[in-house]
Design a protein around this motif. Structure first.
Motif, PDB file in Angstrom:
ATOM      1  N   PRO A 138      33.074  38.295  47.348  1.00  0.00           N
ATOM      2  CA  PRO A 138      34.213  37.367  47.297  1.00  0.00           C
ATOM      3  C   PRO A 138      34.833  37.160  48.672  1.00  0.00           C
ATOM      4  O   PRO A 138      35.077  38.111  49.404  1.00  0.00           O
ATOM      5  N   PHE A 139      35.030  35.883  49.022  1.00  0.00           N
ATOM      6  CA  PHE A 139      35.710  35.461  50.250  1.00  0.00           C
ATOM      7  C   PHE A 139      34.888  35.679  51.511  1.00  0.00           C
ATOM      8  O   PHE A 139      35.386  35.456  52.604  1.00  0.00           O
ATOM      9  N   SER A 166      32.483  34.368  54.112  1.00  0.00           N
ATOM     10  CA  SER A 166      32.048  33.047  54.539  1.00  0.00           C
ATOM     11  C   SER A 166      31.724  33.069  56.017  1.00  0.00           C
ATOM     12  O   SER A 166      32.362  33.798  56.789  1.00  0.00           O
ATOM     13  N   THR A 226      35.846  28.699  51.248  1.00  0.00           N
ATOM     14  CA  THR A 226      36.556  29.863  50.708  1.00  0.00           C
ATOM     15  C   THR A 226      35.662  31.074  50.541  1.00  0.00           C
ATOM     16  O   THR A 226      36.150  32.188  50.374  1.00  0.00           O
ATOM     17  N   LEU A 254      33.883  31.444  47.900  1.00  0.00           N
ATOM     18  CA  LEU A 254      34.017  31.745  46.476  1.00  0.00           C
ATOM     19  C   LEU A 254      32.895  31.166  45.615  1.00  0.00           C
ATOM     20  O   LEU A 254      32.712  31.583  44.485  1.00  0.00           O
ATOM     21  N   SER A 285      30.146  33.719  44.785  1.00  0.00           N
ATOM     22  CA  SER A 285      30.812  34.838  44.126  1.00  0.00           C
ATOM     23  C   SER A 285      31.193  34.493  42.697  1.00  0.00           C
ATOM     24  O   SER A 285      30.988  35.282  41.768  1.00  0.00           O
ATOM     25  N   ASP A 294      47.641  26.998  46.768  1.00  0.00           N
ATOM     26  CA  ASP A 294      46.907  27.955  47.576  1.00  0.00           C
ATOM     27  C   ASP A 294      47.831  28.381  48.715  1.00  0.00           C
ATOM     28  O   ASP A 294      48.767  27.675  49.073  1.00  0.00           O
ATOM     29  N   SER A 351      46.067  33.021  46.037  1.00  0.00           N
ATOM     30  CA  SER A 351      45.422  33.461  47.268  1.00  0.00           C
ATOM     31  C   SER A 351      44.508  34.633  46.975  1.00  0.00           C
ATOM     32  O   SER A 351      44.637  35.293  45.951  1.00  0.00           O
ATOM     33  N   GLY A 352      43.588  34.878  47.906  1.00  0.00           N
ATOM     34  CA  GLY A 352      42.689  35.998  47.724  1.00  0.00           C
ATOM     35  C   GLY A 352      42.393  36.734  49.007  1.00  0.00           C
ATOM     36  O   GLY A 352      41.650  37.703  48.998  1.00  0.00           O
ATOM     37  N   TYR A 353      42.969  36.283  50.098  1.00  0.00           N
ATOM     38  CA  TYR A 353      42.719  36.930  51.373  1.00  0.00           C
ATOM     39  C   TYR A 353      43.504  38.237  51.478  1.00  0.00           C
ATOM     40  O   TYR A 353      44.699  38.277  51.220  1.00  0.00           O
ATOM     41  N   THR A 360      45.606  36.120  42.146  1.00  0.00           N
ATOM     42  CA  THR A 360      44.525  36.380  43.090  1.00  0.00           C
ATOM     43  C   THR A 360      43.251  35.640  42.708  1.00  0.00           C
ATOM     44  O   THR A 360      42.835  35.640  41.543  1.00  0.00           O
ATOM     45  N   LYS A 361      42.622  34.997  43.687  1.00  0.00           N
ATOM     46  CA  LYS A 361      41.325  34.357  43.489  1.00  0.00           C
ATOM     47  C   LYS A 361      40.220  35.415  43.572  1.00  0.00           C
ATOM     48  O   LYS A 361      40.383  36.392  44.296  1.00  0.00           O
TER      49      LYS A 361
END
Length: 234
Positions: free
Chosen positions: A43-44, A46, A54, A56, A59, A163, A191-193, A207-208
Motif C-alpha cells: 500500500p502507497f 509508488s 497513490t 493504491l 494494492s 483527501d 489519507s493513508g500516508y 485511512t486508505k
C-alpha cells in the motif's frame, strides 16, 4: 486482456483447491526490477511523486482478490514487460436475493450534498460511487482549489470528504477554510500516508485503502463526533 477458467487441484500458498477465473493483462513495457517487483502490491508504494499516483491500484486489487479467496500474481522482467494475473474463485452457490437487495441501516436514508475532493480520478470515482449508494448527491473536485471555486460559485455542501495530501492546498487546509463559514459542517479527512499520522486530531479521519462498509461506518460516526465537539465548546 484474456479471461480463462482454471482449476487448481494442488493448493498453493495463495490459492486453495478449486475453480477460478484467471484474468491476465500483459504489456511490453520496461518492466520492473526485483526491488520494485517485491513492493509492487505494498500500500502507497509508488515510483511516482506526490500528486502523480497513490500506489493504491495494485494494492487494492491484491487485497480484493485475497478477500474473495483468490490471488493476484505479477511476473515482470526489465526490458521485457509485465504480466499480471488476477485469480477469482467461481462460486458454487447462487447469491441470496433477499440479502442482495438489503441496505445497511446506518446511513441508508442519508440525504444531502457531499463535496468530494481527491486528485486521483480512480479513487475519487470509486468513493463517489459508494457515497451515491448511501443516498448522497455527490459533487466532485480534483483539488482543494477547485473545491473552493465550486463553493464560491454557490455550492453549499452538507458534508466534506477530502483527501489530505494533494498538490497545492491540503485537505486539512481546505477543511479549515470551509469551516470558517460552516462550523457545523461534518468533515472526513481521507489519507493513508504515514507522515500524516496525528495531524488535525480534531477532524475525523479515514485511512486508505478502505471498503464501502468502512466508509459507511466513518460517516455514521460523524454526527456523534460533531455532537461531542459542540458539547466541549458549550
Amino acid at each position: 486482456m484474456s479471461a480463462i477458467r482454471e482449476s487448481v487441484r494442488t493448493p498453493t500458498s495463495s490459492l486453495k483447491r478449486g475453480h477460478y477465473v484467471r484474468l491476465s493483462v500483459a504489456d511490453t513495457g520496461i518492466g520492473m526490477d526485483e526491488p520494485t517487483l517485491a513492493r509492487a502490491v505494498e500500500p502507497f508504494f509508488s515510483t511516482k511523486g506526490v500528486g502523480k499516483g497513490t500506489g493504491l491500484g495494485l494494492s487494492m486489487a491484491h487485497g480484493l482478490a485475497a478477500q474473495l479467496g483468490g490471488a493476484l500474481s505479477i511476473q515482470s522482467s526489465l526490458g521485457v514487460g509485465t504480466n499480471i494475473e488476477l485469480w477469482l474463485p467461481i462460486s458454487a452457490t447462487l447469491p441470496e436475493t433477499d440479502e442482495a437487495v438489503m441496505t445497511s441501516g446506518a446511513i441508508s436514508h442519508a440525504r444531502g450534498v457531499v463535496l468530494l475532493v481527491d486528485d486521483e480520478d480512480v479513487v475519487r470515482d470509486s468513493t463517489a460511487d459508494m457515497l451515491e449508494e448511501f443516498g448522497y448527491e455527490v459533487r466532485q473536485a480534483d483539488s482543494a482549489e477547485a473545491a473552493l471555486m465550486l463553493v464560491a460559485k454557490g455550492l453549499s455542501p452538507d458534508l466534506l470528504v477530502t483527501d489530505h495530501l494533494m498538490p497545492g492546498m491540503t485537505g486539512v487546509d481546505l477543511a479549515r477554510e470551509l469551516l470558517q463559514d460552516r462550523p457545523k459542517m461534518p468533515v472526513l479527512i481521507v489519507s493513508g500516508y504515514a507522515e500524516a499520522e496525528g495531524i488535525a486530531p480534531d477532524l475525523p479521519r479515514l485511512t486508505k485503502p478502505f471498503r464501502s462498509s468502512e466508509l459507511e461506518a466513518a460517516l455514521s460516526r460523524l454526527s456523534t463526533f460533531s455532537t461531542g465537539k459542540q458539547a466541549e465548546k458549550a
